[in-house]
Scaffold this active site. Structure first.
Site, PDB file in Angstrom:
ATOM      1  N   ARG A  66     -13.564  14.803   6.181  1.00 51.33           N
ATOM      2  CA  ARG A  66     -13.921  16.220   6.098  1.00 51.33           C
ATOM      3  C   ARG A  66     -14.836  16.503   4.900  1.00 51.33           C
ATOM      4  O   ARG A  66     -14.756  17.565   4.273  1.00 51.33           O
ATOM      5  CB  ARG A  66     -12.664  17.082   6.035  1.00 51.33           C
ATOM      6  CG  ARG A  66     -11.784  16.913   7.263  1.00 51.33           C
ATOM      7  CD  ARG A  66     -10.527  17.764   7.227  1.00 51.33           C
ATOM      8  NE  ARG A  66      -9.655  17.435   8.333  1.00 51.33           N
ATOM      9  CZ  ARG A  66      -9.786  17.926   9.567  1.00 51.33           C
ATOM     10  NH1 ARG A  66     -10.745  18.790   9.826  1.00 51.33           N
ATOM     11  NH2 ARG A  66      -8.951  17.577  10.531  1.00 51.33           N
ATOM     12  N   SER A 144      -9.937   6.996   2.888  1.00 52.05           N
ATOM     13  CA  SER A 144      -9.851   7.289   4.316  1.00 52.05           C
ATOM     14  C   SER A 144     -11.119   6.806   5.023  1.00 52.05           C
ATOM     15  O   SER A 144     -11.427   5.615   4.991  1.00 52.05           O
ATOM     16  CB  SER A 144      -9.592   8.783   4.523  1.00 52.05           C
ATOM     17  OG  SER A 144      -9.299   9.065   5.866  1.00 52.05           O
ATOM     18  N   GLU A 254      -1.424   8.132   7.192  1.00 46.27           N
ATOM     19  CA  GLU A 254      -1.137   7.088   6.204  1.00 46.27           C
ATOM     20  C   GLU A 254      -0.405   5.912   6.852  1.00 46.27           C
ATOM     21  O   GLU A 254      -0.614   4.759   6.469  1.00 46.27           O
ATOM     22  CB  GLU A 254      -0.337   7.655   5.037  1.00 46.27           C
ATOM     23  CG  GLU A 254      -0.391   6.805   3.794  1.00 46.27           C
ATOM     24  CD  GLU A 254      -1.787   6.688   3.201  1.00 46.27           C
ATOM     25  OE1 GLU A 254      -1.995   5.796   2.354  1.00 46.27           O
ATOM     26  OE2 GLU A 254      -2.682   7.482   3.569  1.00 46.27           O
ATOM     27  N   ARG A 258      -1.711   2.175   6.710  1.00 44.77           N
ATOM     28  CA  ARG A 258      -0.867   1.058   6.278  1.00 44.77           C
ATOM     29  C   ARG A 258      -0.934  -0.082   7.300  1.00 44.77           C
ATOM     30  O   ARG A 258      -1.105  -1.251   6.929  1.00 44.77           O
ATOM     31  CB  ARG A 258       0.576   1.527   6.091  1.00 44.77           C
ATOM     32  CG  ARG A 258       1.601   0.404   5.883  1.00 44.77           C
ATOM     33  CD  ARG A 258       1.353  -0.389   4.579  1.00 44.77           C
ATOM     34  NE  ARG A 258       1.679   0.384   3.416  1.00 44.77           N
ATOM     35  CZ  ARG A 258       2.886   0.430   2.846  1.00 44.77           C
ATOM     36  NH1 ARG A 258       3.888  -0.281   3.338  1.00 44.77           N
ATOM     37  NH2 ARG A 258       3.088   1.171   1.773  1.00 44.77           N
ATOM     38  N   HIS A 285      -1.352  10.793   3.214  1.00 41.94           N
ATOM     39  CA  HIS A 285      -2.814  10.744   3.233  1.00 41.94           C
ATOM     40  C   HIS A 285      -3.342  11.989   2.519  1.00 41.94           C
ATOM     41  O   HIS A 285      -3.718  12.979   3.151  1.00 41.94           O
ATOM     42  CB  HIS A 285      -3.257  10.745   4.708  1.00 41.94           C
ATOM     43  CG  HIS A 285      -4.542  10.037   4.981  1.00 41.94           C
ATOM     44  ND1 HIS A 285      -4.685   8.671   4.917  1.00 41.94           N
ATOM     45  CD2 HIS A 285      -5.771  10.516   5.344  1.00 41.94           C
ATOM     46  CE1 HIS A 285      -5.912   8.332   5.251  1.00 41.94           C
ATOM     47  NE2 HIS A 285      -6.598   9.433   5.502  1.00 41.94           N
TER      48      HIS A 285
END
Length: 577
Positions: A66, A144, A254, A258, A285
């Site tokens: 974003r 991310s 998240e 992982r 996250h």
């Protein structure tokens, strides 16, 4: 009246330069690949000011899915600007690229046609190296989407980065279900189509951008990979369900990070490629965890880029120490004292202190510090500061005075220097509480004619060698602009605005006047027979009143209308009607 030169006010290949602070600059770098400039902000190295001949490694920091078009998430959401203030790297922050994966897209979508790999790898480096004293020693960190991209760009451009770090990255893009997950995320963040980026999942572009598939190309790169577990961590708000936070989306992302990070790390191990892998026992996250990882990764980044992990000790003394102690918001010193034109300076985490025996020790910081840097600093036209930053009397803005001018700032107008004849007249008219308000632009040379102009909130101040310095404002300024400013038949203003009857106002110009009143509006009148005839009737005070239009052609001549009549000029003869 010419602005002081500075190496970073005009840069080849850059359409716009904006100094945000003395060590943070925004560049709109031209991109032939994308057909438009792309903003990059740079946090300049600790010794940028203290060692003007030094060059510095680069640390690229990539944003998340974003990413905003006005500022990097790293400076919005983390303490990056303060953290790197004592680090000797130039931190490179691309601004924008929402859902781009920092790649070259196959097709445009939703108003964007990203070619960000070409931009970051080929178009940006020459600007950094030629104009921002940046070396070819580089590292990259991303969170991310940016973590995915940090690894993919490193793999796709061998030798470009010496360090690559992924914080909560999705490190496989082609395994079962992952193209669909990427598509869902891109649609959610901006309404983009993954097919426009890399085509359908069967397209080879997907595998070509997959960190897992291309992991063998990371040999020789210092690697750092981290992810949380998705469980409630120290920066999360518990939901009431054991281990589950209120950040439900961040929990799911998240967990995905992982899983893909574990697969990626396993492959690196099989390939014999060393990496620092950090599986955190909790955490979702979200930005607080990425700030934590930024701090944790620094010693490894510093080692890979060949800079010291810890800043050398700096001492503070004399008059500078007294000012530093009185302004604890500056943070600690990050350099020792160093010489500048006319005095000495010392850099702090959040600004600078300048000293000379004639000016004393003064603080310059924030956007005023940025404007000072843009104006050339102590070696520029302003000289050394004579005051620290102070609140303006109107309570709205702030300022520093310098030996040869001032810099004024408000949240609405930004920070701009005022100097020379324009400043003198602005001061005479009442500073920021005068009719023009605060400056909204820097002084620039007028195009086509010798002179200068500076924009203010309610108009502009003009200077020319023949007319001096005068203000034009409000609706008179609007009419002046409509006619072509100083390059029109009006030329430069010869007076500032003068009040007349019924609340009216006018400016004299080289070629005529502009009059305004609440009932008649703003209109020009040329020097010559029509103006003389109007003057014979006592101008606006006479039977004709104010002009209600500009001069216009009629058969055999021209005419100008007034509130209570008109004047025609035919065959060189003016007639009043």
């Amino acid at each position: 009246m010419r602005a002081a030169p500075t190496a970073l006010r005009s840069i080849p290949g850059v359409s716009k330069v904006q100094w945000i602070t003395d060590r943070r600059v925004a560049l709109w770098v031209d991109s032939a690949a994308m057909g438009a400039p792309f903003q990059v902000q740079v946090l300049l190295a600790r010794d940028w000011n203290a060692k003007p001949d030094a060059t510095f490694p680069a640390l690229y920091m990539l944003d998340g899915l974003r990413a905003r078009d006005d500022e990097s998430g790293w400076t919005i959401e983390t303490d990056a600007a303060s953290f790197y203030a004592d680090k000797n790297v130039n931190v490179i922050l691309p601004v924008g690229g929402q859902s781009s994966f920092y790649s070259d897209w196959l097709e445009p979508d939703n108003g964007k046609f990203y070619q960000l790999e070409t931009f970051l790898m080929k178009e940006l480096p020459p600007v950094l190296e030629n104009s921002l004293r940046t070396t070819t020693t580089r590292g990259v960190i991303g969170l991310s989407m940016g973590g995915t991209s940090a690894m993919a760009l490193t793999e796709r451009n061998p030798g470009f980065f010496k360090f690559a770090g992924s914080f909560s990255g999705i490190l496989t893009t082609t395994s079962l279900g992952m193209p669909q997950a990427v598509q869902y995320a891109m649609n959610d963040a901006g309404g983009f189509s993954a097919a426009k980026m890399w085509g359908p999942p069967s397209n080879p572009a997907w595998a070509a951008h997959d960190p897992y598939v291309n992991a063998d190309k990371l040999k020789g790169v210092s690697l750092y990979v981290s992810s949380g577990s998705g469980m409630t961590g120290p920066y999360d708000q518990p939901s009431g369900i054991p281990g589950v936070s209120t950040n439900y989306a961040g929990m799911g992302l998240e967990i995905l990070s992982r899983l893909t990070s574990q697969s990626f790390a396993t492959k690196l191990n099989k390939l014999g490629i060393p990496a620092q892998i950090n599986y955190r026992p909790s955490g979702t996250h979200s930005w607080p965890y990425w700030q934590f990882e930024m701090h944790q990764a620094w010693p490894q980044v510093a080692n890979a880029l060949g800079v010291e992990a810890n800043a050398p000790a700096c001492s503070v003394g004399g008059a500078i120490a007294a000012v530093a102690n009185a302004n604890p918001w500056l943070g600690g010193c990050v350099t020792g004292e160093y010489g500048v034109a006319g005095g000495v300076a010392q850099d702090y985490r959040n600004g600078r202190i300048f000293f000379s025996s004639g000016t004393g020790a003064q603080v310059v910081a924030g956007m005023i510090g940025g404007a000072y840097q843009a104006a050339g600093g102590p070696a520029g036209q302003l000289g050394l500061p004579t005051t620290s930053e102070s609140p303006a009397p109107d309570g709205r803005g702030r300022f520093n005075h310098f030996q040869n001018g001032s810099i004024y700032w408000t949240p609405q107008t930004g920070a701009h220097p005022v100097w020379g004849a324009i400043r003198d007249e602005w001061v005479r008219q009442g500073w920021e509480r005068g009719p023009l308000g605060y400056p909204v632009a820097d002084e620039v040379n007028t195009p086509g004619k010798p002179g200068a102009v500076q924009g203010f909130e309610v108009g502009a101040m003009y200077y020319s060698p023949t007319t001096g310095t005068n203000a034009v404002q409000g609706l008179i300024m609007g009419k002046y602009g409509q006619l072509g400013y100083e390059n029109s038949w009006l030329g430069f203003p010869k007076t500032s605005e003068i009040g007349v009857k019924d609340g009216g106002r006018f400016n004299r110009f080289e070629g005529g006047n502009i009059y305004w009143s609440p009932l008649s509006g703003a209109w020009s009148i040329k020097n010559g027979p029509i103006f003389d005839a109007w003057g014979s009737q006592n101008y606006e005070n006479g039977r004709l009143g104010f002009p209600v239009g500009d001069e216009f052609p009629i058969n055999g001549g021209v005419q100008q209308n007034f509130q209570f009549g008109n004047i025609t000029l035919i065959g060189g003869r003016a007639e009043i009607h």
